[in-house]
Every structure is written in structure tokens, then in C-alpha cells.
Design a protein around this motif. Structure first.
Motif: not given
Length: 462
Positions: A1-6, A9-15, A24-34, A101-105
Motif C-alpha cells: 500500500m502507498i505510504k503517504l509522505p509525512k 499527511s500533515a498538510q492534508y490533516s491541516k486542511f 478524532r476522524f482525521q486518521s480515518f480520512y488518511l486511511k481512506w486516502l491511502r 516522495h511527495n504529493f506530485y510524485d
């Protein structure tokens, strides 16, 4: 599974936070993203194309994901697109080096030619598979779980766990069965447990202790009935654990409550306060637990099947001996009518057949009436039920009008706090309370004033 760069992940969590998504739901959103990015890579789809989302949702549905999970996954992807199109987040940044390894990559990994064609093919394949998958999933639901409960009860009784543990584990197993819609136990997965625990925290809003009890019950179910193990469970929304400071009564308040009670309930509450007893320990005393010559009260099979001894309060010895005389008269009357004795634990009755009618095995606080057992027609004597004691205490507390939340366990808390206030060391109190860990006893340090540091005061009292 793709590993999101830190950084991403921080940028998406802030958004997500800016968009009003609770932490408490942000970890689930990141999971669905992966999952989504991994899906796009596997099926050669472009993550930024909106046509890829329906295929992804069909895939999730084929995995028996719950409707609220599908909605959460869809929201996560929409927010990803919104963040991509936002100049505030993306701006006019230049494309980083090829090996970065970032968003564009990530975009480069999943971008392929003929995207529209590939999307149509993947969607069609999913739709072809979906009906059969749904049919198979429905086939494994509505299964009879009676064998599961039979094995669960046998396993718990074999380990000599308490009846409370049995009742608790069976109760949470029934809730879990309802949640998975009586799915065939062979197809129950750890993902079902994760969803159930998260459901308890987010939808039912249970306490942290209740969620932990449910976790322990299901862990026992998987290991000893399903013969499988959880492994590592991540991504579960845990109920927030709140620090608890017990309610403690002053000596005067205890006397006020006792003044509105009558025996045997008054004596039972005095014994609970004087010896630091749990209600289950107090009501289940037998004659042989009291050693008046040595002044010792022995508690057998306390919480965790542990034994301990506590001193008998001198002020209660006279009244306890009166109660013992009363028990003797009740026993003599029972023998005259030919009763079948008291209830004994485990298989003691099989080993000692005359024990139920012997005086030393009689309840110290017997019930008023004999219990008739329809199965074999026997008449047995049981002890006073805990609900009778609780009702008597509730009536006394109501009359006393003390502005505190008082239960039978409050007197056990008061026992420990008053000993600590009298400068007894914490280890002695731990032994008297029957705590396995001194950290459990340390909570009572919050109920008494400190003698080693300056007492906190309000500025209004300066």
C-alpha cells in the motif's frame, strides 16, 4: 500500500481541520486516502479524475464496508480534490526532483494513458463482480450463534471466571453479533471488530471503561472460541478515558446515613465501611469467615478470586455475635422443616454432601425466605440479595439529604481515604483493600488534604 509522505499527511490533516473535520476522524480520512491511491495504482487510474471515485466506492461496497464508511471515504476523496484545487494549499509550487516522495510524485505513480478507457473497464468489471459478492455476503449472514455462546460459556466456566465476567462477555458478544448481522463466525474479521469498537465510541458514545470491556470480551471470543488472534489493531476510535476521583463521605455524614437504616442492612453498611468491603464480598459471607477469637475476618474469593484478611472492628463485635446467634436460630428452624441446605460454590457440594446443612457453611446474612428450585423440587437458603441492600441504602440517603452521589461502594472509598488521612502507609491500605496494583490505591491520595505541601486556596480566601 502507498505510504503517504509525512509532509503531505500533515498538510492534508491541516486542511481537514480547516474544513471542520474533527481530529478524532482525521486518521480515518488518511486511511481512506491511502486505500484510494493504492486502488488507482492497481487499476491504472488517475486519482485526480472524478470517474475513478465510483469504481473505488463499488470496490469498498464489495468488501462489505458499512454505509457510513462509504460516506466517509467519499468525503475524504472530495476533500483531496478540493485541496488540490486550492491555491492556498498548492499554489504555484514547482515540481520537485524526480526521486522526491511527495504529493506530485504520488500523482506520477498512478498516471497512465487512456485513463477514461481504463476507468470504464474497471467500473464495468466491478459492477459484474458486485452482485455475486453481495449475494455471497448475504448468504453468510443470519447464522445461528448458539454454538458460539455455548463454547464461550464453557470456556469461561472452565477457567473459573466470575459470573459477572460471564454475563459481561456474553452481553458484548450479543452486541457484536447484532452489529455484524449474525455473520457466519468463520467470516468474522478483525475489521468487524474495529468497526464495532469505533461505532461504540462515535455513535453510542460509551465510556472508555465500557469500550475496553468490549475489547477484552471480543479478544477472549476470538482467542478461545474462534481460535484466532487479533494481531495489531490500528485506526480504532477510542473513547476518551476520564480521570476518576471517588466520592468520599466524612465520618459525620456516614453516621447520618446509618441513622436512617435498620438491621441487617445497617450492620452490613457498617461492616463495609469498617472493613473496606465490596458489596459482593459483604453479602456472601458465611459463618466460618468470622474468627472472633483472633479478631479477623477472612474474605474468600474476592475480586480476581483473591483471598485476604481484615481486622474485625471492635465496635461491631457485639452486634456481629448477635447476628451469629440469629443465624443459628434460622438454621435450627430450617433443619426442622427438612430444608436442603444453602447454595455452595463450584463442586463443593459433590465433594462434601452434608456441607450445605452444616452450620459453618450458612450465610451470615441469610435471605428471609427459602428459594424453591423447580428443577429438582429442593428448598434452599440464599443470602440477602444485593439489590435489597442497595434499595435500603437509597432510601436512607434520600432521607439524609446529603448532596453527594452515594452508593454502597462509597463506603469502601471512605474506608481507604480515612485510613490514609490517619497516616496509614499506602501499602497497608493496598493489602486491606485487596488491590493487585498500588496505583489503584494511589487514587485515594486525591481525596484527602496533603500534609507535605502547601494547601491550595482560592484567592478570595487570602
Amino acid at each position: 500500500m502507498i505510504k503517504l509522505p509525512k509532509e503531505f499527511s500533515a498538510q492534508y490533516s491541516k486542511f481537514l481541520k480547516d474544513q471542520g473535520v474533527e481530529q478524532r476522524f482525521q486518521s480515518f480520512y488518511l486511511k481512506w486516502l491511502r486505500y484510494y491511491l493504492d486502488f488507482c495504482t492497481k487499476y491504472s487510474l488517475k486519482w485526480s479524475e472524478k470517474d475513478s471515485l465510483p469504481a473505488f466506492l463499488i470496490k469498498l461496497k464489495s468488501k462489505n464496508q458499512k454505509p457510513f464508511m462509504l460516506k466517509q471515504a467519499e468525503d475524504a476523496i472530495h476533500l483531496l480534490w478540493k485541496m488540490k484545487n486550492s491555491e492556498e494549499v498548492i499554489g504555484q509550487q514547482k515540481k520537485p526532483p524526480e526521486k522526491s516522495h511527495n504529493f506530485y510524485d504520488i500523482e506520477a505513480q498512478v498516471a497512465k494513458d487512456n485513463r477514461v478507457k481504463q476507468t470504464a473497464i474497471a467500473t464495468r468489471k466491478m459492477k459484474e463482480v458486485l452482485p455475486e459478492t453481495e449475494k455471497s455476503a448475504e448468504k453468510h449472514k443470519g447464522v445461528d450463534w448458539r454454538q458460539v455462546y455455548s463454547e464461550l460459556e464453557s470456556s469461561i466456566r472452565m477457567r473459573h471466571y466470575s459470573l459477572r465476567t460471564l454475563k459481561s462477555y456474553v452481553g458484548y458478544t450479543r452486541q457484536f453479533q447484532t452489529f455484524v448481522k449474525s455473520k457466519d463466525p468463520k467470516f468474522v474479521e478483525v475489521e468487524d471488530v474495529k468497526a464495532f469498537l469505533s461505532f461504540m465510541a462515535t455513535e453510542k458514545k460509551v465510556s472508555a471503561s465500557s469500550q475496553n470491556l468490549a475489547f477484552n470480551a471480543l479478544l477472549y471470543l476470538f482467542r478461545n472460541v474462534f481460535k484466532s488472534d487479533f494481531g495489531k489493531i490500528d485506526g480504532v476510535v477510542r473513547a476518551k478515558h476520564k480521570p476518576y476521583i471517588p466520592v468520599v463521605l466524612s465520618r459525620e455524614e456516614i453516621d447520618i446515613v446509618l441513622s436512617y437504616m435498620s438491621n441487617p442492612y445497617k450492620l452490613m453498611i457498617e461492616l463495609m465501611y469498617g472493613c473496606g468491603l465490596r458489596i459482593s464480598e459483604c453479602i456472601s459471607f458465611r459463618v466460618h469467615n468470622f474468627n472472633f477469637d483472633m479478631g479477623i475476618l477472612t474474605i474468600h474469593d474476592g475480586k480476581g478470586k483473591k483471598d485476604r484478611t481484615v481486622p474485625i472492628p471492635d465496635k461491631l463485635k457485639g452486634r456481629l455475635k448477635e447476628q451469629l446467634t440469629f443465624v443459628g436460630s434460622v438454621h435450627d428452624a430450617d433443619l426442622k422443616v427438612g430444608y436442603d441446605g444453602v447454595f455452595l460454590p463450584d463442586r463443593l457440594e459433590k465433594k462434601y454432601k452434608n456441607a450445605p446443612r452444616e452450620f459453618i457453611w450458612q450465610w451470615f446474612f441469610p435471605a428471609k425466605e427459602l428459594t424453591h428450585i423447580l428443577k429438582n423440587g429442593e428448598n434452599r437458603r440464599y443470602h440477602i440479595h444485593e439489590t435489597s441492600l442497595q434499595k435500603a441504602l437509597r432510601r436512607a440517603v434520600k432521607k439524609a439529604k446529603i448532596p453527594k452521589r452515594i452508593t454502597s461502594h462509597t463506603f469502601r472509598h471512605s474506608f481507604a481515604s480515612h485510613l490514609l488521612q490517619a497516616n496509614y502507609d499506602i501499602r497497608t491500605i493496598q493489602e486491606l483493600m485487596g488491590h493487585s496494583d498500588v496505583r489503584t490505591t494511589m487514587i485515594y491520595t486525591h481525596t484527602v488534604k496533603s500534609t507535605t505541601k502547601k494547601e491550595a486556596k482560592s484567592p478570595l480566601d487570602f
